[in-house]
Design a protein around this motif. Sequence first.
Motif, PDB file in Angstrom:
ATOM      1  N   ARG A 153       0.821  -1.221   0.000  1.00  0.00           N
ATOM      2  CA  ARG A 153       0.000   0.000   0.000  1.00  0.00           C
ATOM      3  C   ARG A 153       0.856   1.272   0.000  1.00  0.00           C
ATOM      4  NH1 ARG A 153      -3.189  -3.052  -2.023  1.00  0.00           N
ATOM      5  NH2 ARG A 153      -5.180  -3.583  -1.118  1.00  0.00           N
ATOM      6  N   ARG A 154       1.949   1.238  -0.737  1.00  0.00           N
ATOM      7  CA  ARG A 154       2.803   2.403  -0.936  1.00  0.00           C
ATOM      8  C   ARG A 154       2.486   2.973  -2.315  1.00  0.00           C
ATOM      9  NH1 ARG A 154       5.801   3.605   3.649  1.00  0.00           N
ATOM     10  NH2 ARG A 154       7.524   4.291   2.372  1.00  0.00           N
ATOM     11  N   TYR A 155       2.450   4.292  -2.414  1.00  0.00           N
ATOM     12  CA  TYR A 155       2.081   4.943  -3.678  1.00  0.00           C
ATOM     13  C   TYR A 155       3.245   4.944  -4.670  1.00  0.00           C
ATOM     14  CZ  TYR A 155       0.849   8.424  -7.115  1.00  0.00           C
ATOM     15  OH  TYR A 155       0.601   9.059  -8.296  1.00  0.00           O
ATOM     16  N   VAL A 156       2.912   4.690  -5.931  1.00  0.00           N
ATOM     17  CA  VAL A 156       3.835   4.844  -7.050  1.00  0.00           C
ATOM     18  C   VAL A 156       3.039   5.455  -8.191  1.00  0.00           C
ATOM     19  CG1 VAL A 156       5.362   3.680  -8.670  1.00  0.00           C
ATOM     20  CG2 VAL A 156       5.148   2.799  -6.354  1.00  0.00           C
ATOM     21  N   GLY A 157       3.606   6.469  -8.813  1.00  0.00           N
ATOM     22  CA  GLY A 157       2.912   7.117  -9.917  1.00  0.00           C
ATOM     23  C   GLY A 157       3.811   7.331 -11.112  1.00  0.00           C
ATOM     24  N   VAL A 158       3.195   7.357 -12.282  1.00  0.00           N
ATOM     25  CA  VAL A 158       3.874   7.687 -13.531  1.00  0.00           C
ATOM     26  C   VAL A 158       3.209   8.950 -14.057  1.00  0.00           C
ATOM     27  CG1 VAL A 158       4.385   6.955 -15.894  1.00  0.00           C
ATOM     28  CG2 VAL A 158       4.358   5.262 -14.037  1.00  0.00           C
ATOM     29  N   GLU A 159       4.019   9.957 -14.326  1.00  0.00           N
ATOM     30  CA  GLU A 159       3.530  11.218 -14.878  1.00  0.00           C
ATOM     31  C   GLU A 159       4.273  11.446 -16.185  1.00  0.00           C
ATOM     32  OE1 GLU A 159       1.090  12.758 -13.385  1.00  0.00           O
ATOM     33  OE2 GLU A 159       1.212  11.734 -11.456  1.00  0.00           O
ATOM     34  N   GLN A 160       3.563  11.940 -17.194  1.00  0.00           N
ATOM     35  CA  GLN A 160       4.204  12.184 -18.480  1.00  0.00           C
ATOM     36  C   GLN A 160       3.558  13.391 -19.133  1.00  0.00           C
ATOM     37  OE1 GLN A 160       4.051   8.794 -21.096  1.00  0.00           O
ATOM     38  NE2 GLN A 160       5.448   9.695 -22.585  1.00  0.00           N
ATOM     39  N   SER A 161       4.394  14.311 -19.603  1.00  0.00           N
ATOM     40  CA  SER A 161       3.897  15.479 -20.328  1.00  0.00           C
ATOM     41  C   SER A 161       5.041  16.092 -21.124  1.00  0.00           C
ATOM     42  CB  SER A 161       3.289  16.513 -19.377  1.00  0.00           C
ATOM     43  OG  SER A 161       4.280  17.315 -18.806  1.00  0.00           O
ATOM     44  N   ARG A 162       4.737  17.168 -21.814  1.00  0.00           N
ATOM     45  CA  ARG A 162       5.769  17.873 -22.575  1.00  0.00           C
ATOM     46  C   ARG A 162       6.418  18.977 -21.741  1.00  0.00           C
ATOM     47  NH1 ARG A 162       2.041  17.489 -27.576  1.00  0.00           N
ATOM     48  NH2 ARG A 162       2.794  15.548 -28.482  1.00  0.00           N
ATOM     49  N   ALA A 163       6.091  19.033 -20.471  1.00  0.00           N
ATOM     50  CA  ALA A 163       6.679  20.042 -19.579  1.00  0.00           C
ATOM     51  C   ALA A 163       8.151  19.728 -19.323  1.00  0.00           C
ATOM     52  CB  ALA A 163       5.925  20.073 -18.252  1.00  0.00           C
ATOM     53  N   ALA A 164       8.896  20.737 -18.925  1.00  0.00           N
ATOM     54  CA  ALA A 164      10.311  20.572 -18.596  1.00  0.00           C
ATOM     55  C   ALA A 164      10.460  19.707 -17.344  1.00  0.00           C
ATOM     56  CB  ALA A 164      10.958  21.933 -18.364  1.00  0.00           C
ATOM     57  N   VAL A 165      11.597  19.048 -17.235  1.00  0.00           N
ATOM     58  CA  VAL A 165      11.866  18.172 -16.093  1.00  0.00           C
ATOM     59  C   VAL A 165      11.680  18.920 -14.774  1.00  0.00           C
ATOM     60  CG1 VAL A 165      13.683  16.894 -14.883  1.00  0.00           C
ATOM     61  CG2 VAL A 165      13.422  16.642 -17.347  1.00  0.00           C
ATOM     62  N   GLU A 166      12.238  20.112 -14.662  1.00  0.00           N
ATOM     63  CA  GLU A 166      12.173  20.873 -13.414  1.00  0.00           C
ATOM     64  C   GLU A 166      10.735  21.163 -13.008  1.00  0.00           C
ATOM     65  OE1 GLU A 166      14.095  21.715 -16.062  1.00  0.00           O
ATOM     66  OE2 GLU A 166      16.017  21.034 -15.206  1.00  0.00           O
ATOM     67  N   ARG A 167       9.900  21.476 -13.982  1.00  0.00           N
ATOM     68  CA  ARG A 167       8.491  21.752 -13.672  1.00  0.00           C
ATOM     69  C   ARG A 167       7.776  20.485 -13.225  1.00  0.00           C
ATOM     70  NH1 ARG A 167       3.640  24.025 -17.367  1.00  0.00           N
ATOM     71  NH2 ARG A 167       2.221  24.367 -15.647  1.00  0.00           N
ATOM     72  N   MET A 168       8.051  19.373 -13.887  1.00  0.00           N
ATOM     73  CA  MET A 168       7.436  18.101 -13.501  1.00  0.00           C
ATOM     74  C   MET A 168       7.847  17.725 -12.080  1.00  0.00           C
ATOM     75  SD  MET A 168       5.647  16.603 -16.082  1.00  0.00           S
ATOM     76  CE  MET A 168       5.851  14.846 -15.956  1.00  0.00           C
ATOM     77  N   VAL A 169       9.124  17.875 -11.771  1.00  0.00           N
ATOM     78  CA  VAL A 169       9.611  17.531 -10.430  1.00  0.00           C
ATOM     79  C   VAL A 169       8.987  18.445  -9.395  1.00  0.00           C
ATOM     80  CG1 VAL A 169      11.663  17.485  -8.950  1.00  0.00           C
ATOM     81  CG2 VAL A 169      11.753  16.471 -11.239  1.00  0.00           C
ATOM     82  N   SER A 170       8.939  19.728  -9.687  1.00  0.00           N
ATOM     83  CA  SER A 170       8.346  20.686  -8.750  1.00  0.00           C
ATOM     84  C   SER A 170       6.874  20.380  -8.499  1.00  0.00           C
ATOM     85  CB  SER A 170       8.503  22.100  -9.299  1.00  0.00           C
ATOM     86  OG  SER A 170       7.919  23.041  -8.443  1.00  0.00           O
ATOM     87  N   THR A 171       6.156  19.986  -9.540  1.00  0.00           N
ATOM     88  CA  THR A 171       4.726  19.699  -9.431  1.00  0.00           C
ATOM     89  C   THR A 171       4.445  18.373  -8.747  1.00  0.00           C
ATOM     90  OG1 THR A 171       4.280  20.971 -11.429  1.00  0.00           O
ATOM     91  CG2 THR A 171       2.597  19.392 -10.752  1.00  0.00           C
ATOM     92  N   HIS A 172       5.181  17.327  -9.100  1.00  0.00           N
ATOM     93  CA  HIS A 172       4.813  15.979  -8.668  1.00  0.00           C
ATOM     94  C   HIS A 172       5.689  15.395  -7.561  1.00  0.00           C
ATOM     95  CE1 HIS A 172       1.881  15.776 -11.857  1.00  0.00           C
ATOM     96  NE2 HIS A 172       2.800  16.176 -12.702  1.00  0.00           N
TER      97      HIS A 172
END
Length: 187
Positions: free
Chosen positions: A104-123
């Motif tokens: 019951r540990r969370y794992v997620g996959v996120e994918q978009s055309r956003a920059a790496v830094e923005r994805m990391v900051s968001t998720h």
Amino acid sequence: MSAPQPAGRPGRYQRSTPALIGSLIVVLAGVGLFVGFRSLVRDDVQVDPRALNEQEYAAVLSAARDQVPAVAPNALPEDWITTSMRFTPEPTPRFHLGMLTDERRYVGVEQSRAAVERMVSTHVDADAVPGDDVEVTDGELAGTWQSWTDDGGDFALTRTFEDTTVLVVGTAGADTITALAASLTTD
């Protein structure tokens, strides 16, 4: 119609700060007693997350893959469940896949055309710290991934793939996150 009260004479009841505070204390004590009573007589509610079925999973993944090379595992490890899956179409396509491990540990996959830094900051976290590169040796996305951590116990890997940023994140630990990254495919 009643006659107006002469100036300087109080109305029918006295209004005072101590009386207001006393009334407030009585109300808060009543609420506290009610909450305490409810906690004693109520069973702990255990809510199991709802798992997406195969049709829901396939429909969202198909819609995503019509616009971006959405990555997902072909099969989840035993006792893992998919709890959330979303695709936001053009003009800014984004794909999300949320899972819970057998522990019951969370794992997620996120994918978009956003920059790496923005994805990391968001998720992951606005203050996520980049770590060592991680070599994923198997799978369609084999290669070098950048690792990230935060103070909350998240571990993440990022990689650019066909003009998108892929981020795998969670609280399941580096080995689990790395294994999931190795299982990602566009098939």
